[in-house]
Design a protein around this motif. Sequence first.
Motif, PDB file in Angstrom:
ATOM      1  N   ARG A 715      42.553  55.287  44.131  1.00 27.51           N
ATOM      2  CA  ARG A 715      43.691  55.191  43.235  1.00 27.51           C
ATOM      3  C   ARG A 715      44.913  54.612  43.957  1.00 27.51           C
ATOM      4  NH1 ARG A 715      46.256  58.998  40.139  1.00 27.51           N
ATOM      5  NH2 ARG A 715      46.054  60.560  41.740  1.00 27.51           N
ATOM      6  N   ARG A 716      45.114  55.124  45.153  1.00 29.99           N
ATOM      7  CA  ARG A 716      46.259  54.633  45.928  1.00 29.99           C
ATOM      8  C   ARG A 716      46.078  53.149  46.247  1.00 29.99           C
ATOM      9  NH1 ARG A 716      51.047  53.896  46.585  1.00 29.99           N
ATOM     10  NH2 ARG A 716      51.819  53.517  48.675  1.00 29.99           N
ATOM     11  N   SER A 717      44.834  52.758  46.513  1.00 28.96           N
ATOM     12  CA  SER A 717      44.582  51.350  46.825  1.00 28.96           C
ATOM     13  C   SER A 717      44.937  50.465  45.638  1.00 28.96           C
ATOM     14  CB  SER A 717      43.116  51.137  47.176  1.00 28.96           C
ATOM     15  OG  SER A 717      42.696  52.065  48.109  1.00 28.96           O
ATOM     16  N   THR A 718      44.621  50.921  44.446  1.00 31.93           N
ATOM     17  CA  THR A 718      44.962  50.090  43.287  1.00 31.93           C
ATOM     18  C   THR A 718      46.478  49.945  43.174  1.00 31.93           C
ATOM     19  OG1 THR A 718      44.972  52.004  41.822  1.00 31.93           O
ATOM     20  CG2 THR A 718      42.922  50.778  41.986  1.00 31.93           C
ATOM     21  N   GLU A 719      47.188  51.018  43.515  1.00 32.53           N
ATOM     22  CA  GLU A 719      48.650  50.923  43.458  1.00 32.53           C
ATOM     23  C   GLU A 719      49.162  49.897  44.457  1.00 32.53           C
ATOM     24  OE1 GLU A 719      50.350  54.767  44.089  1.00 32.53           O
ATOM     25  OE2 GLU A 719      49.162  55.590  42.439  1.00 32.53           O
ATOM     26  N   ILE A 720      48.624  49.990  45.668  1.00 30.67           N
ATOM     27  CA  ILE A 720      49.077  49.059  46.703  1.00 30.67           C
ATOM     28  C   ILE A 720      48.778  47.637  46.280  1.00 30.67           C
ATOM     29  CG2 ILE A 720      48.703  48.339  49.090  1.00 30.67           C
ATOM     30  CD1 ILE A 720      48.192  51.282  49.726  1.00 30.67           C
ATOM     31  N   CYS A 721      47.601  47.472  45.729  1.00 31.17           N
ATOM     32  CA  CYS A 721      47.200  46.148  45.269  1.00 31.17           C
ATOM     33  C   CYS A 721      48.164  45.661  44.200  1.00 31.17           C
ATOM     34  CB  CYS A 721      45.780  46.229  44.724  1.00 31.17           C
ATOM     35  SG  CYS A 721      45.218  44.724  43.982  1.00 31.17           S
ATOM     36  N   GLU A 722      48.510  46.550  43.297  1.00 33.70           N
ATOM     37  CA  GLU A 722      49.410  46.180  42.216  1.00 33.70           C
ATOM     38  C   GLU A 722      50.766  45.731  42.752  1.00 33.70           C
ATOM     39  OE1 GLU A 722      48.969  48.314  38.108  1.00 33.70           O
ATOM     40  OE2 GLU A 722      50.407  49.333  39.371  1.00 33.70           O
ATOM     41  N   HIS A 723      51.258  46.497  43.717  1.00 33.32           N
ATOM     42  CA  HIS A 723      52.548  46.150  44.289  1.00 33.32           C
ATOM     43  C   HIS A 723      52.511  44.810  44.990  1.00 33.32           C
ATOM     44  CE1 HIS A 723      53.946  50.583  44.356  1.00 33.32           C
ATOM     45  NE2 HIS A 723      53.912  50.046  43.159  1.00 33.32           N
ATOM     46  N   SER A 724      51.421  44.561  45.687  1.00 30.86           N
ATOM     47  CA  SER A 724      51.330  43.299  46.410  1.00 30.86           C
ATOM     48  C   SER A 724      51.252  42.150  45.411  1.00 30.86           C
ATOM     49  CB  SER A 724      50.126  43.304  47.343  1.00 30.86           C
ATOM     50  OG  SER A 724      48.944  43.262  46.592  1.00 30.86           O
ATOM     51  N   VAL A 725      50.618  42.390  44.282  1.00 28.36           N
ATOM     52  CA  VAL A 725      50.583  41.356  43.245  1.00 28.36           C
ATOM     53  C   VAL A 725      51.988  41.125  42.723  1.00 28.36           C
ATOM     54  CG1 VAL A 725      49.840  40.846  40.895  1.00 28.36           C
ATOM     55  CG2 VAL A 725      48.229  41.785  42.526  1.00 28.36           C
ATOM     56  N   GLY A 726      52.666  42.228  42.439  1.00 28.24           N
ATOM     57  CA  GLY A 726      54.021  42.119  41.915  1.00 28.24           C
ATOM     58  C   GLY A 726      54.925  41.375  42.884  1.00 28.24           C
ATOM     59  N   GLY A 727      54.684  41.605  44.195  1.00 26.13           N
ATOM     60  CA  GLY A 727      55.504  40.938  45.178  1.00 26.13           C
ATOM     61  C   GLY A 727      55.195  39.449  45.252  1.00 26.13           C
ATOM     62  N   ALA A 728      53.909  39.131  45.150  1.00 24.88           N
ATOM     63  CA  ALA A 728      53.509  37.740  45.310  1.00 24.88           C
ATOM     64  C   ALA A 728      53.973  36.907  44.119  1.00 24.88           C
ATOM     65  CB  ALA A 728      51.994  37.637  45.472  1.00 24.88           C
ATOM     66  N   LYS A 729      53.525  37.324  42.954  1.00 24.21           N
ATOM     67  CA  LYS A 729      53.968  36.569  41.770  1.00 24.21           C
ATOM     68  C   LYS A 729      53.981  37.524  40.589  1.00 24.21           C
ATOM     69  CE  LYS A 729      49.237  34.928  41.475  1.00 24.21           C
ATOM     70  NZ  LYS A 729      48.351  33.875  41.195  1.00 24.21           N
ATOM     71  N   GLU A 730      54.896  37.308  39.718  1.00 23.66           N
ATOM     72  CA  GLU A 730      55.119  38.284  38.665  1.00 23.66           C
ATOM     73  C   GLU A 730      54.023  38.259  37.610  1.00 23.66           C
ATOM     74  OE1 GLU A 730      56.474  41.390  38.256  1.00 23.66           O
ATOM     75  OE2 GLU A 730      57.512  40.297  39.832  1.00 23.66           O
ATOM     76  N   GLY A 731      53.340  37.146  37.488  1.00 24.34           N
ATOM     77  CA  GLY A 731      52.293  37.047  36.460  1.00 24.34           C
ATOM     78  C   GLY A 731      51.096  37.903  36.816  1.00 24.34           C
ATOM     79  N   GLY A 732      51.144  39.175  36.445  1.00 20.89           N
ATOM     80  CA  GLY A 732      50.060  40.092  36.797  1.00 20.89           C
ATOM     81  C   GLY A 732      48.893  40.013  35.835  1.00 20.89           C
ATOM     82  N   ALA A 733      48.923  39.028  34.964  1.00 28.06           N
ATOM     83  CA  ALA A 733      47.863  38.945  33.967  1.00 28.06           C
ATOM     84  C   ALA A 733      46.525  38.630  34.629  1.00 28.06           C
ATOM     85  CB  ALA A 733      48.207  37.881  32.940  1.00 28.06           C
ATOM     86  N   ARG A 734      46.599  37.844  35.643  1.00 27.77           N
ATOM     87  CA  ARG A 734      45.354  37.486  36.321  1.00 27.77           C
ATOM     88  C   ARG A 734      44.816  38.731  37.019  1.00 27.77           C
ATOM     89  NH1 ARG A 734      43.285  35.183  41.092  1.00 27.77           N
ATOM     90  NH2 ARG A 734      45.149  35.765  42.219  1.00 27.77           N
ATOM     91  N   ALA A 735      43.585  39.013  36.756  1.00 26.79           N
ATOM     92  CA  ALA A 735      43.000  40.235  37.306  1.00 26.79           C
ATOM     93  C   ALA A 735      42.902  40.123  38.822  1.00 26.79           C
ATOM     94  CB  ALA A 735      41.623  40.451  36.701  1.00 26.79           C
ATOM     95  N   ARG A 736      43.508  41.073  39.474  1.00 27.43           N
ATOM     96  CA  ARG A 736      43.415  41.084  40.931  1.00 27.43           C
ATOM     97  C   ARG A 736      42.424  42.151  41.346  1.00 27.43           C
ATOM     98  NH1 ARG A 736      47.224  39.270  44.952  1.00 27.43           N
ATOM     99  NH2 ARG A 736      46.225  40.788  46.298  1.00 27.43           N
ATOM    100  N   LEU A 737      41.747  41.908  42.409  1.00 23.49           N
ATOM    101  CA  LEU A 737      40.816  42.897  42.919  1.00 23.49           C
ATOM    102  C   LEU A 737      41.428  43.595  44.122  1.00 23.49           C
ATOM    103  CD1 LEU A 737      37.375  41.103  42.737  1.00 23.49           C
ATOM    104  CD2 LEU A 737      38.492  42.578  41.080  1.00 23.49           C
ATOM    105  N   VAL A 738      41.044  44.807  44.282  1.00 26.34           N
ATOM    106  CA  VAL A 738      41.498  45.550  45.444  1.00 26.34           C
ATOM    107  C   VAL A 738      40.714  45.061  46.648  1.00 26.34           C
ATOM    108  CG1 VAL A 738      41.707  47.813  46.481  1.00 26.34           C
ATOM    109  CG2 VAL A 738      42.039  47.536  44.038  1.00 26.34           C
TER     110      VAL A 738
END
Lengths: 853, 434
Positions: A715-738
């Motif tokens: 669960r924590r990994s998904t959060e970290i992944c989410e934050h890194s996506v948010g930092g990289a580019k705001e378009g979080g629509a593209r599914a990112r993998l942990v």
Amino acid sequence: MKYSTRLRARRLCEWSGKPVAFDRKLKTHQYGGLSIRVEGLPRVTHVSVGQHILIEGDDEDHPYVAKVLQLLESSGEKKALVQWFVRVFEIPLNKRKLLGREPHPNEVFHYEGANCDNEVSAESILRTVTVVHVEGSAPFPASSDSDTFFVKLSWDSRRFSVWSECEARAPSPLAASLPSGPSPSSPGHAPSSPGPSSSLRRTPRCRPTPDFNVMKRASSSSYAEETRLAQEAESLHSASKASASKSLSAKRRKCSVKTPGVRKRLQLFDDSPLDSDLDLLLAEDLKTVEIQTLSPQKPRISLTPLRRSASYSQSEEEDRPSDRAMTPSRKREAKSLKGPMLGVLAEVDHENSPLDRVTPRSSKRKSAQVVSKRIQRQLSMLSGRLDMDTDSEEEFVPSKQDQSSSSEEEEEEEEDEEEVGKRRPRGAARTPRKTPQKTPRKTPRKISLGSPRTPRQYTPSIPSRCEPARRPGTNLEEARARLHVSSVPESLPCREQEFQDIYSFVESKILDGTGGCMYISGVPGTGKTATVQEVVRCLQTSSENGEIPSFTFLEINGMKMTDPHQAYVQILQKLTGQKATPDHAASLLEKRFSSPAPRKETTVLLVDELDLLWTRKQNVMYNLFDWPTRRHARLVVLTIANTMDLPERIMINRVASRLGLTRMSFQPYSFKQLQQIISSRLNRIKAFEEDALQLVSRKVAALSGDARRCLDICRRSTEICEHSVGGAKEGGARARLVEIGHVMEALSEMFSSAYVSAIKSASVQEQIFLRAVIAEFRRLGLEEATFQQVYVQQVALCRVEGVAPVCVSEGLSVCGRLGALRLLLLEQSHNDLLLRIRLNVSQDDVLFALKAE
Amino acid sequence: MSKRKARDAHLPVGDCVAQLQQELRNRLCREELPETPEGVTAQHKHLVELLRRTALHGESNSVLVVGPRGAGKTMLFKSVLKELLQDEDISQTLMQVHLNGLLQTDDKIALKEITRQLHLENVVGDKVFGSFAENLAFLLEALKKGDRSSSRPVLFLLDEFDLFVHHKNQTLLYNLLDVSQSAQAPVAVVGLTCRLDVLELLEKRVKSRFSHRQIHLFCNTTFPEYVRRVQTLLQLPDTFPDQRFLQDWNSSVQALCEHRSVEDVLQRHFNSSKDFRSLHVLLVLCLSRVSASKPSIAPADVVEASRTYFADAKANMLHGLSILELCLIIAMKHLSELYDGEPFNLQMVHNEFKKFLQRKSSSMYNFEQPVIMKAFEHLQQLELIRPLDSSGARTQREFQLVRLLLDTSQITEALQRYPQCPTDLKQWAMSAFA
């Protein structure tokens, strides 16, 4: 066997005629007639099957009315199986108004309720009477004869309904259609003239049943075929089950050595709309059990219930005179629930009698259960509506306990009612929450899910939010929701073996109606509680489907109580809803589990965190493990704790011995299992890279094998992944993998020790102090020093470092800060200069942290 | 501020100083939340996200905020909460329960407090609280009733989390964390603690239920940042009514922070502790010296404040002792040096004192035994000496073993500052042997 003290003259009973049938399994003889003589009086009363009789109760002016369905003798005791009729006064006062008219003084109601013993001792039979069926609309015939009763309606302990004899007879033609089921109700055997109208009415009742001798021949010839049919039916039966475990259980049952013979006293309901189902089920189940009769050890078991029931029917009324004295109105109701007996089962029983040679009596119980289960369900629906207007005089006096064999639902409903009633005068405005909405239950109440009673019968709750919680949006959020420990997975992977073991253990105990203990151990987070709860869920489903008898499930947790003795209180409260002090609760439970009751479901008790129930005398544990061994307890205790050798370690011998050797240990999950758990939870949601999953599971498996930890890391990994996506580019629509990196970060967050970073960020004086501590340790060659010694070192080090030396007060506060962080272990601070200091980190860590700067 | 005052923005100096005092004291003593938490952005974000998910998605969470005293744990939590509560949705749904391990010293009190803060007590009825067991069952029932999507989320703040660990069986923690790991009412359990080893204190079952999220807060400030912080703490905001006073004050603060001696003082403070709370104490001491006649902080004030702050408590106490008591202290100092910290009794001290009198009889009187005994007891009451074992009542008082709770440096310092200290005494104290 005890006799009522009210019996002034002893009645002598004799069978008239030879036994008409003999049940080999139960060792009972069935007779067509009975003659009763009162000592010292010449008059002889003849009773035969099909007649209506008066049975003595505690009220001598108003004996109970019943119809004889069967007369039998088992182990020297003469008994009668009866169908009860209730009289008006037996119906609770508050329900009488349901009748809607003035009852006729001699009116009786065909009893269709549950929960009463339909075996009575022959000695309690007073004489025969006449019961006349009157059509619903027809007026009561004028009769001054007190021995003539009229029946118009039936009463099922909740409501009146029109009773017609064809309804009551319904099972008999059906039974006749079965090759195995039916048996003659011995029409030829001396029906010693009841009332003319009644006998007329009774005759058609026997008509469909074929001649006894013919039947016997037919049944024996078709026996082999039946066996085959039964097997087919059974396999069909099991094939319809989806889950593997259920089919396993079905197979188990098929080849079971244990007989449900003990399940003698099941409540049965007469319910007309179900008749069509009934015959199917009857056919199937009757055959099923035939196979089980091949098992060797039944007769021994099957004897007990009969004796128990018979003795109970008499003794229960004598046992508790005080109860009666206290609550007269209660008593009536209870009596009405207890006294009258049941239709279908009795009927089936009766008609089966000649065949009992091949078919154990228990078979009918099984079929009956199926019916009862359905009826119960219907009743609970009805009661939802009907009980709205029952008044709530209920007080939970202890005497209620034994009578609470009446349907649980009713009790519950009444309680709810009471709750609403009580709260209203207190001012609803004050309570922040709404009073609970009363909705009729659609499904039978699952007892496990049922609320344990809270203090003073209030059901507190957290107020609900104004708008529903948001749904997860992205795939990572979805994954996170599924990975939360609280989300109930569809299945429990990797615990199939344990699941089956526990399932079959509990199921066999429920089927046998016996009790037992099981000890389950395993480190935290290995799915012990989850597995047991899953087992119970499955068992509840199958009991709803009528495959196994219904049972009560309760759960207590050693951690969720304040004192081991509260266990009694909680068990009692969950079982009966009563509140009591621990001592009182213990004695009530003791009584409940050691005395026979007319109808008792098996109770499955889950004791979580067993080790916390330890007391010096261990009486809580002792009782928990002793009750299942009682003959009448029907209690299955599943205990859960962490350590494998708990019984040996903390239990004294007599407790450990009672716990027995049924043990199971849950091994920590291996990395493959953890991986499987995560993937099954994710259920095709693509959120993790394969490698990342493997890293998590390997890491956790190496550390503890705790599934909770594993899920938390993910669960924590998904959060970290989410934050890194948010930092990289705001378009979080593209599914990112942990990715592995995210997992590494989460792992280091959770498992890395903070000591080093704490030392690094400490102030200069704090760092110097740590060094002084180490220097002093080296000087002393000990791992302990007093503050005074360290302070001297610190002042010296300060001079070396070129820092202004600190005074003693400041040094103490520095020392205190390090102690608060637990970098140092300190004595109590009032020791001042003599304070002893030890390091809580290794010297190497300190030196490493200080050097790296 | 009224318009009139804003126009002729020259207030009397006294008013300005009063306003200044009020403004800065609010900042320093009441621990007002700063606009943005400094240096903890990542932690702030983590906690905000976590609590927001609980509030909006109903996801149960548990987290520990660990950091040394004065690192800003509570400040972080409060600012997170402030940010969250700005959201209309959250402020309407989120329920809060604040517990403190120092106040709720056992589970019984804690449960009552939770019930009270959740406003569940009126559901319990007239009898406000039943027994402990009932209370627990009641609360668990309440939490169990809820489910993820429909109940209001509850935020549990456990300040001094480590103290809850010592409650019997850790019942409260087990149950809170169990709720957070099961499908019941959504809860967020936030623990604040300064113990780094707090996880090791948790019982294994409790530990397994904790999500192992830890937010570490350490003061990683450097000295320039520290000085800047001091400056911002002392500077007045632009909203101050008197513009001229504002400018004067702010420039004087800037000059102050650049002053050499002030920098030394701050450096010493920084070396001692990075905790801002101790800095606040120092600045309040400085601030209290500002008056209408001296409307700015002089570097000397800071130095003086620092001296007060760092003054040794025990050395201060020695200033209040009589000459005789001081003599006894010195005798004890020699004794403990002589016997390397071994305990001694009054008789030994008296002998030591008599030896000194024999040598330097000129300046000192000999005292009677009861007088010396009295002085000795006074020292014991001041806790400058401590009996070896508390149950020393049985032995005669003259022979009760005691230890000196003073360091040599403290005694030397005290003697130097002692008004009109006899030189004999000083020499005796300095001499290596008695």
